[in-house]
Write a protein that holds these residues in place. Sequence first.
Motif, PDB file in Angstrom:
ATOM      1  N   PHE A  96      60.181  26.519  48.717  1.00 47.03           N
ATOM      2  CA  PHE A  96      60.324  25.207  49.338  1.00 47.03           C
ATOM      3  C   PHE A  96      58.950  24.562  49.526  1.00 47.03           C
ATOM      4  N   SER A  97      57.957  25.358  49.893  1.00 48.45           N
ATOM      5  CA  SER A  97      56.608  24.820  50.099  1.00 48.45           C
ATOM      6  C   SER A  97      56.041  24.253  48.802  1.00 48.45           C
ATOM      7  N   VAL A  98      56.243  24.968  47.692  1.00 45.04           N
ATOM      8  CA  VAL A  98      55.779  24.462  46.395  1.00 45.04           C
ATOM      9  C   VAL A  98      56.532  23.185  46.026  1.00 45.04           C
ATOM     10  N   ALA A  99      57.845  23.183  46.233  1.00 43.74           N
ATOM     11  CA  ALA A  99      58.650  21.989  45.928  1.00 43.74           C
ATOM     12  C   ALA A  99      58.238  20.811  46.800  1.00 43.74           C
ATOM     13  N   HIS A 100      57.873  21.081  48.050  1.00 40.96           N
ATOM     14  CA  HIS A 100      57.407  20.028  48.959  1.00 40.96           C
ATOM     15  C   HIS A 100      56.139  19.376  48.396  1.00 40.96           C
ATOM     16  N   GLU A 101      55.195  20.189  47.925  1.00 42.65           N
ATOM     17  CA  GLU A 101      53.958  19.631  47.358  1.00 42.65           C
ATOM     18  C   GLU A 101      54.244  18.856  46.079  1.00 42.65           C
ATOM     19  N   LEU A 102      55.232  19.327  45.304  1.00 43.38           N
ATOM     20  CA  LEU A 102      55.636  18.559  44.120  1.00 43.38           C
ATOM     21  C   LEU A 102      56.200  17.203  44.527  1.00 43.38           C
ATOM     22  N   GLY A 103      56.832  17.148  45.708  1.00 43.47           N
ATOM     23  CA  GLY A 103      57.302  15.860  46.217  1.00 43.47           C
ATOM     24  C   GLY A 103      56.147  14.889  46.403  1.00 43.47           C
ATOM     25  N   HIS A 104      55.052  15.373  46.976  1.00 47.33           N
ATOM     26  CA  HIS A 104      53.870  14.513  47.134  1.00 47.33           C
ATOM     27  C   HIS A 104      53.316  14.090  45.771  1.00 47.33           C
ATOM     28  N   TYR A 105      53.435  14.971  44.795  1.00 49.14           N
ATOM     29  CA  TYR A 105      52.919  14.663  43.458  1.00 49.14           C
ATOM     30  C   TYR A 105      53.796  13.642  42.740  1.00 49.14           C
ATOM     31  N   PHE A 106      55.121  13.805  42.818  1.00 54.79           N
ATOM     32  CA  PHE A 106      56.036  12.979  42.030  1.00 54.79           C
ATOM     33  C   PHE A 106      56.423  11.663  42.713  1.00 54.79           C
ATOM     34  N   LEU A 107      56.592  11.653  44.023  1.00 55.21           N
ATOM     35  CA  LEU A 107      57.108  10.454  44.684  1.00 55.21           C
ATOM     36  C   LEU A 107      56.084   9.318  44.655  1.00 55.21           C
ATOM     37  N   PRO A 108      56.510   8.125  44.309  1.00 56.99           N
ATOM     38  CA  PRO A 108      55.590   6.988  44.186  1.00 56.99           C
ATOM     39  C   PRO A 108      54.821   6.735  45.485  1.00 56.99           C
ATOM     40  N   GLY A 109      53.521   6.581  45.353  1.00 56.62           N
ATOM     41  CA  GLY A 109      52.680   6.230  46.498  1.00 56.62           C
ATOM     42  C   GLY A 109      52.214   7.398  47.330  1.00 56.62           C
ATOM     43  N   HIS A 110      52.748   8.579  47.096  1.00 50.92           N
ATOM     44  CA  HIS A 110      52.389   9.715  47.949  1.00 50.92           C
ATOM     45  C   HIS A 110      50.955  10.193  47.728  1.00 50.92           C
ATOM     46  N   VAL A 111      50.581  10.393  46.487  1.00 52.01           N
ATOM     47  CA  VAL A 111      49.228  10.905  46.227  1.00 52.01           C
ATOM     48  C   VAL A 111      48.183   9.998  46.856  1.00 52.01           C
ATOM     49  N   GLU A 112      48.354   8.688  46.663  1.00 48.76           N
ATOM     50  CA  GLU A 112      47.374   7.724  47.206  1.00 48.76           C
ATOM     51  C   GLU A 112      47.391   7.724  48.732  1.00 48.76           C
ATOM     52  N   ALA A 113      48.557   7.990  49.332  1.00 49.34           N
ATOM     53  CA  ALA A 113      48.677   7.945  50.787  1.00 49.34           C
ATOM     54  C   ALA A 113      48.130   9.203  51.453  1.00 49.34           C
ATOM     55  N   VAL A 114      48.323  10.354  50.808  1.00 49.09           N
ATOM     56  CA  VAL A 114      47.954  11.606  51.475  1.00 49.09           C
ATOM     57  C   VAL A 114      46.582  12.127  51.062  1.00 49.09           C
ATOM     58  N   ILE A 115      46.044  11.629  49.943  1.00 45.43           N
ATOM     59  CA  ILE A 115      44.702  12.033  49.509  1.00 45.43           C
ATOM     60  C   ILE A 115      43.874  10.776  49.280  1.00 45.43           C
ATOM     61  N   GLN A 116      42.793  10.653  50.009  1.00 49.32           N
ATOM     62  CA  GLN A 116      41.927   9.487  49.890  1.00 49.32           C
ATOM     63  C   GLN A 116      40.966   9.662  48.716  1.00 49.32           C
TER      64      GLN A 116
ATOM     65  N   ARG B 240      56.414   9.982  57.798  1.00 54.72           N
ATOM     66  CA  ARG B 240      57.292   9.513  56.718  1.00 54.72           C
ATOM     67  C   ARG B 240      57.093  10.293  55.426  1.00 54.72           C
ATOM     68  N   TYR B 241      55.830  10.511  55.042  1.00 58.90           N
ATOM     69  CA  TYR B 241      55.561  11.164  53.764  1.00 58.90           C
ATOM     70  C   TYR B 241      55.963  12.636  53.792  1.00 58.90           C
ATOM     71  N   GLU B 242      55.801  13.278  54.932  1.00 60.52           N
ATOM     72  CA  GLU B 242      56.228  14.680  55.040  1.00 60.52           C
ATOM     73  C   GLU B 242      57.751  14.782  54.999  1.00 60.52           C
ATOM     74  N   ALA B 243      58.436  13.862  55.679  1.00 63.09           N
ATOM     75  CA  ALA B 243      59.903  13.861  55.678  1.00 63.09           C
ATOM     76  C   ALA B 243      60.435  13.608  54.272  1.00 63.09           C
ATOM     77  N   GLU B 244      59.817  12.683  53.547  1.00 61.70           N
ATOM     78  CA  GLU B 244      60.256  12.400  52.180  1.00 61.70           C
ATOM     79  C   GLU B 244      60.025  13.601  51.266  1.00 61.70           C
ATOM     80  N   ALA B 245      58.896  14.278  51.445  1.00 68.09           N
ATOM     81  CA  ALA B 245      58.606  15.448  50.614  1.00 68.09           C
ATOM     82  C   ALA B 245      59.582  16.587  50.914  1.00 68.09           C
ATOM     83  N   ASP B 246      59.992  16.728  52.182  1.00 66.90           N
ATOM     84  CA  ASP B 246      61.004  17.729  52.526  1.00 66.90           C
ATOM     85  C   ASP B 246      62.322  17.442  51.815  1.00 66.90           C
ATOM     86  N   ARG B 247      62.733  16.185  51.840  1.00 69.69           N
ATOM     87  CA  ARG B 247      64.001  15.821  51.195  1.00 69.69           C
ATOM     88  C   ARG B 247      63.906  15.987  49.683  1.00 69.69           C
ATOM     89  N   PHE B 248      62.739  15.679  49.121  1.00 66.64           N
ATOM     90  CA  PHE B 248      62.522  15.895  47.690  1.00 66.64           C
ATOM     91  C   PHE B 248      62.689  17.379  47.364  1.00 66.64           C
TER      92      PHE B 248
END
Length: 292
Positions: free
Chosen positions: A78-98, A115-123
């Motif tokens: 689940f942790s790996v899939a959560h990080e993939l959520g940050h990678y795949f979901l639009p706007g996440h990479v820019e929001a969580v990594i400056q 919001r971004y953590e909740a979205e990554a969990d659902r992803f």
Amino acid sequence: MIKADPYAFAAIAAEQIVKGLGLTALPINPHTIAQAREIVVQGKPVEDKGCSGMLVRLGNDFAIAFATHLQNKGFENFSVAHELGHYFLPGHVEAVIQGEQGMHVSRAGFNSGDRYEAEADRFAAGLLMPRHLYFPAIEKAGSGLAAIEKLADLCRTSLHATAIRYTQCTRDPIAIIVSRGGIIDHCFMSEALKQLDGIDWLKKREGVPRNTATFAFNQVSTNIEHGVRLEEVSNIQHWFGGKRRIEISEDVVGLGRYGKTLTVLYDIDLPEPEDEEDEDNLIESWTPRFKR
């Protein structure tokens, strides 16, 4: 009126990725999906605690690190899939990594109000337990904690994540509660149970009702540590209040190193609307009328 799920799109996005990759059977391996994108995935040392995972960016290259201290393969997936959520979901990479170089630390597990953590969990839930594969599995799994355990084994997911996804997908009235000691961490209810009028929805940081098997279970710390399980009969009033005394099943299990308890409430025989109307008519017919 039930509010629309603001994070449903994240699970749907993950399901589309599964379909696009031509994956047609459970389990879904998030490591394989990461490798297909040339994302390096590596477990953190067991002694390294404090977060569930990290997404690292160096220009156009990415890497994922995941926690291993819980020694729970389902949680790690689940942790790996959560990080993939940050990678795949639009706007996440820019929001969580400056910028084009940096690292984001996550705490997956459906607890964050971000919001971004909740979205990554659902992803992550949608990626590991996509509905088009999960629905048929639910139909064969049975009911209660036993069903959730079967699904967790099939999907290679944690009991916690599997239980939450189960409430999101099942047609049956069911609730799962995660608690720590005498306090509720969170509660998820299926759509069928949400339709029941006159009950109170459990909220984060509320107390576990004292007249439940879960409350008594949580008074013994070794129950949680050793993954003890319990099957009891309860009443819907004990958990959600209201005027109806409906007998329900209450399964309880300790989540070990996770330090929490999972409660599954099921076998809830909801009254049909017409039954309630007939009862009201019966009461009306037997109510005496007095002349003034």
